[in-house]
Write a protein that holds these residues in place. Structure first.
Motif, mmCIF file in Angstrom:
data_model
loop_
_atom_site.group_PDB
_atom_site.id
_atom_site.type_symbol
_atom_site.label_atom_id
_atom_site.label_comp_id
_atom_site.label_asym_id
_atom_site.label_seq_id
_atom_site.Cartn_x
_atom_site.Cartn_y
_atom_site.Cartn_z
ATOM 1 N N TRP A 38 1.579 4.629 3.975
ATOM 2 C CA TRP A 38 0.286 3.609 4.287
ATOM 3 C C TRP A 38 -0.447 5.218 3.752
ATOM 4 C CZ3 TRP A 38 -2.829 5.699 7.661
ATOM 5 C CH2 TRP A 38 -4.026 5.161 7.514
ATOM 6 N N GLU B 265 -9.419 -4.794 5.356
ATOM 7 C CA GLU B 265 -9.667 -3.727 6.284
ATOM 8 C C GLU B 265 -10.369 -3.522 7.088
ATOM 9 O OE1 GLU B 265 -6.462 -0.467 5.432
ATOM 10 O OE2 GLU B 265 -5.176 -1.566 3.649
ATOM 11 N N THR C 133 -2.471 -5.829 7.126
ATOM 12 C CA THR C 133 -1.943 -4.359 6.013
ATOM 13 C C THR C 133 -1.225 -5.846 5.936
ATOM 14 O OG1 THR C 133 -3.719 -3.125 6.723
ATOM 15 C CG2 THR C 133 -1.862 -2.762 4.636
#
Length: 286
Positions: free
Chosen positions: A98, A187, A205
């Motif tokens: 991420w 997001e 996510t």
């Protein structure tokens, strides 16, 4: 258009077969022999050794070989360590993926290169590096030993560490690619509704990238299960504590080749199962 194409087209229009030197490929175009022959040789190079393993397998004595205590001990240890290494990779690898996919920071390219380095690093070198870092006299290991009494080399925990070191890049690459393909607007929408960045990651996510995480975890697990070089260098080859299936295959090959083939068949079956589990992913890529 080449003369060969002219002859091929004329033969097809006349209702006859195409020349032998041309095979139809995708879109109806021919496959030239200079490409077809090396391709078939490469395919045979990859497939024939696997077929030889099946042909030379001791099928009659296979049940006895696979039910021995030594085999089950190595298999159990391999499954436990590979699963633990995959869990470690998930805990630290998903946040790392991420970070690489969503956060702009100086040196991100260098960090990505360092993360993928174990993919091309010889496993034995990785084992030596782990010894230098986490060994009893390593730059980190000496403090672990002095402060907490933790010693990782030549232990089952050392097997997990070695397998996680070589397997985690597979997970990170898979998850990072999935994150880059995912639409970040979901997001952003969660953030506009008051969700923190961590909440958006957990509630939005993660569900989006779950297939990529699953695929990366399976690849990491398979890589951990087959790890040899880093494991034998960092954790040794002690039955019952650090001797995994690949190490058992190596040891059996020196004294009992039939047992080595039987153990190899188990790892081959696991590899086929992994490919079968990811078949939808490969089919979509094709």
């Amino acid at each position: 258009m080449t003369p060969t194409d002219d002859r091929s087209g004329a033969a097809v229009l006349a209702g006859g077969p195409a020349p032998r030197s041309v095979r139809k490929g995708r879109g109806g175009r021919g496959v030239p022999l200079p490409l077809l022959v090396p391709a078939l040789i490469g395919l045979a190079f990859l497939v024939v050794p696997l077929l030889a393993l099946l042909v030379r397998a001791p099928w009659r004595s296979l049940p006895d070989l696979l039910t021995s205590a030594e085999v089950w001990q190595a298999l159990r240890l391999s499954l436990v360590c590979a699963t633990a290494a995959t869990a470690v990779s998930l805990v630290v690898g998903v946040p790392l993926a991420w970070l690489l996919a969503r956060v702009e920071f100086p040196g991100r390219g260098l960090v990505r290169a360092l993360v993928t380095l174990p993919l091309v690093l010889p496993p034995v070198v990785g084992g030596v590096a782990l010894l230098m870092a986490l060994g009893r006299n390593g730059i980190v290991g000496k403090w672990l030993d002095a402060w907490f009494g933790v010693t990782l080399p030549f232990t089952t925990a050392g097997v997990v560490v070695a397998e996680a070191f070589v397997a985690m890049p597979f997970l990170v690459i898979s998850v990072e690619g999935t994150l880059r393909a995912a639409d970040p607007r979901y997001e952003e929408a969660a953030a506009t509704l008051g969700a923190s960045r961590f909440t958006a990651f957990r509630r939005v996510t993660l569900p989006l990238i779950a297939p990529g995480i699953a695929a990366g975890a399976v690849l990491a697990w398979a890589r951990a299960l087959g790890e040899f070089g880093a494991t034998i260098t960092f954790a040794g080859n002690f039955p019952g504590s650090t001797q995994t299936m690949p190490l058992a295959v190596y040891l059996a090959l020196q004294s009992d080749p039939e047992a080595a083939v039987a153990l190899s068949l188990v790892l081959l079956a696991v590899s086929v199962a992994v490919l079968a589990g990811l078949r939808d992913r490969w089919m979509r890529a094709a």
